[in-house]
Design a protein around this motif. Structure first.
Motif, short mmCIF file in Angstrom:
data_model
loop_
_atom_site.label_atom_id
_atom_site.label_comp_id
_atom_site.label_asym_id
_atom_site.label_seq_id
_atom_site.Cartn_x
_atom_site.Cartn_y
_atom_site.Cartn_z
N VAL A 228 106.40 165.36 83.95
CA VAL A 228 105.93 166.02 85.18
C VAL A 228 106.88 167.14 85.58
N ALA A 229 108.19 166.88 85.41
CA ALA A 229 109.20 167.83 85.91
C ALA A 229 109.22 169.11 85.09
N ILE A 230 108.94 169.04 83.79
CA ILE A 230 109.05 170.24 82.97
C ILE A 230 108.00 171.29 83.36
N PRO A 231 106.69 170.95 83.41
CA PRO A 231 105.76 172.00 83.85
C PRO A 231 106.00 172.47 85.27
N SER A 232 106.27 171.55 86.19
CA SER A 232 106.46 171.99 87.58
C SER A 232 107.73 172.83 87.69
N GLY A 233 108.78 172.45 86.96
CA GLY A 233 110.01 173.24 86.97
C GLY A 233 109.79 174.62 86.39
N LEU A 234 108.98 174.72 85.33
CA LEU A 234 108.74 176.02 84.71
C LEU A 234 107.90 176.91 85.63
N ILE A 235 106.95 176.31 86.36
CA ILE A 235 106.16 177.10 87.32
C ILE A 235 107.09 177.67 88.38
N VAL A 236 107.94 176.80 88.94
CA VAL A 236 108.87 177.24 89.99
C VAL A 236 109.81 178.31 89.44
N ASN B 87 110.55 174.70 96.46
CA ASN B 87 111.79 174.81 95.69
C ASN B 87 112.10 176.24 95.27
N VAL B 88 111.06 177.08 95.21
CA VAL B 88 111.26 178.48 94.83
C VAL B 88 112.27 179.13 95.77
N MET B 89 112.09 178.86 97.07
CA MET B 89 112.96 179.49 98.07
C MET B 89 114.39 178.96 97.98
N THR B 90 114.52 177.66 97.73
CA THR B 90 115.85 177.08 97.59
C THR B 90 116.57 177.68 96.38
N LEU B 91 115.84 177.78 95.26
CA LEU B 91 116.44 178.34 94.04
C LEU B 91 116.82 179.80 94.26
N TYR B 92 115.95 180.52 94.94
CA TYR B 92 116.23 181.93 95.24
C TYR B 92 117.51 182.05 96.07
N ALA B 93 117.63 181.17 97.09
CA ALA B 93 118.82 181.23 97.95
C ALA B 93 120.07 180.89 97.17
N ILE B 94 119.98 179.90 96.26
CA ILE B 94 121.16 179.53 95.48
C ILE B 94 121.60 180.70 94.62
N ILE B 95 120.65 181.41 94.01
CA ILE B 95 121.01 182.44 93.06
C ILE B 95 121.40 183.74 93.77
N ARG B 96 120.64 184.14 94.78
CA ARG B 96 120.95 185.40 95.47
C ARG B 96 122.14 185.25 96.42
N LEU B 97 122.21 184.14 97.14
CA LEU B 97 123.27 183.99 98.15
C LEU B 97 124.34 183.03 97.66
#
Lengths: 139, 179
Positions: free
Chosen positions: B160-168, B57-67
Motif C-alpha cells: 500500500v505504501a509504495i504506490p501511495s508514496g510514489l503518488i505523493v 503528506n505532500v505539504m509536509t514533504l514540501y516543508a521538509i525539503i524547502r524549509l
C-alpha cells in the motif's frame, strides 16, 4: 567529481534520483515477501507428540505418550469401559468406540490439533504442539 | 509565486526579518493547504480504512525539503489540528491516531533526508507513508487493544505504501519544480 555531485544534487527533487532509490523499493518488496513468509510459518503448528491420559481416580493418573501416531489402534481401560483410539496417516485421531453412555467422544470425530475427552471414562487424548498456547486465562 | 527560504536583499538586517516572515507565512499556507487536502480526502470512498493516498503528506514533504524538518513538524501539527476541528474529531481517538501518523511520518522523512541527502523524493515519501501506517496501527493497538499479526500487516502495508508514496512524491516533485 564536483560536476557529478551537482548532477546528483539537481536530481534530488525527482521521484527517483539515483539507482539506489530503485534498489530501496526492491528491498522493501523483498521485506514484504519475507514478512508474509514469517507470518505463514507462525501460523502452522507442528505436533510434537500425542498423549493419552487416563484418570482412574484422584491418586491414580496414567499417561501414555507417543512420538509418532501409532499404526494400530490403541485400547485403554477407563473408569467404566474400554476406549479405542485410532490415528490416520495424516496424524489426526479419533475415538473409535467407548464404553460410555453418551458417546460424545466418539461423535467428536477426527481431531488434528486439540483433544478428545471422554468424561465418564476419565480418558483424555491430546496432541501436543510446539507452540502451546492458552485460549484464555481466568483469575 | 516564488518562495525562497534565504532571501538575499542588499541591507543585511531586514533580510533576516523578511525571510523569517516569509518562512512562517509559507508554513501557514502549507498547513492550511494540507488541512484542506485532508478534509477533502476524508469522505472519499476507500476499500480498507487505511488505504488512502495521504495527499496531506505532500505539504509536509514540501516543508521538509524547502524549509526544514522543524517546519515539517509545524505543518503536520497545525494541519491535524485544523482538520480535527473541521471534521469534528478533535481530541477523539481518530484525531490521536491521525496525529501520531502525521508526526511519525514527518520524523521518518526528516531522518531519511538527513541521513541520505541525495536520495530522491520517492524513498523519502514511501518511508513516510510506511511510518504513518505503522504508527497508526500501533496507536490502534494501544487505544483499542486489538490483536493483529504485525508481520502480515507489514507485508500488506508495503504494497500500500509504495504506490501511495510514489503518488505523493510525484506531486511534491511537480510542486517543487513549479514554485
Amino acid at each position: 567529481m564536483v560536476q557529478n555531485f551537482k548532477k546528483l544534487k539537481a536530481g534530488v527533487n525527482k521521484v527517483f534520483a539515483q539507482k539506489s532509490d530503485y534498489l530501496f523499493v526492491i528491498i522493501l518488496l523483498l521485506i514484504s515477501v519475507f514478512a508474509y513468509k514469517i507470518h505463514n510459518r507462525n501460523l502452522t503448528r507442528e505436533i510434537k507428540k500425542y498423549k493419552i491420559i487416563i484418570f482412574k481416580n484422584d491418586n491414580d493418573v496414567k499417561e501414555l505418550s507417543f512420538q509418532k501416531p501409532p499404526l494400530k489402534p490403541v485400547e485403554v481401560q477407563g473408569k467404566i469401559g474400554r476406549v479405542v483410539v485410532e490415528w490416520n496417516e495424516k496424524g489426526a485421531f479419533r475415538v473409535v468406540s467407548s464404553g460410555c453412555p453418551g458417546q460424545i467422544c466418539v461423535n467428536s470425530g477426527w481431531i488434528r490439533y486439540g483433544s478428545v475427552i471422554c468424561v465418564p471414562n476419565g480418558v483424555v487424548v491430546k496432541a501436543i504442539t510446539d507452540k502451546e498456547e492458552f485460549d484464555a486465562i481466568s483469575q | 509565486m516564488r518562495f525562497h527560504s534565504n532571501n538575499e536583499t542588499p541591507n543585511g538586517n531586514s533580510s533576516n526579518d523578511i525571510s523569517s516572515v516569509r518562512k512562517y507565512t509559507l508554513i501557514a499556507v502549507l498547513a492550511s493547504a494540507a488541512a484542506a487536502l485532508q478534509i477533502i480526502e476524508s469522505p472519499l470512498p476507500r476499500l480498507v480504512p487505511w488505504l488512502k493516498p495521504g495527499l496531506a503528506n505532500v505539504m509536509t514533504l514540501y516543508a521538509i525539503i524547502r524549509l526544514s524538518p522543524f517546519s515539517g513538524f509545524a505543518v503536520a501539527i497545525v494541519r491535524t489540528f485544523i482538520a480535527g476541528i473541521f471534521l469534528g474529531t478533535f481530541l477523539s481517538p481518530v484525531y490521536l491516531i491521525s496525529l501520531s501518523g502525521a508526526l511519525s511520518s514527518t520524523l521518518a522523512m526528516s531522518i531519511l533526508k538527513k541521513v541520505f541527502p541525495l536520495s530522491g523524493l520517492g524513498p523519502v515519501s514511501i518511508i513516510g507513508a510506511l511510518a504513518s501506517n505503522w504508527a497508526q496501527l500501533t496507536a490502534v493497538e494501544f487505544l483499542f487493544s486489538g490483536n493483529m499479526s504485525l508481520w502480515l500487516h507489514l507485508a500488506v502495508m508495503i504494497w500500500v505504501a509504495i504506490p501511495s508514496g510514489l503518488i505523493v512524491a510525484g506531486i511534491t516533485g511537480e510542486l517543487l519544480r513549479r514554485t
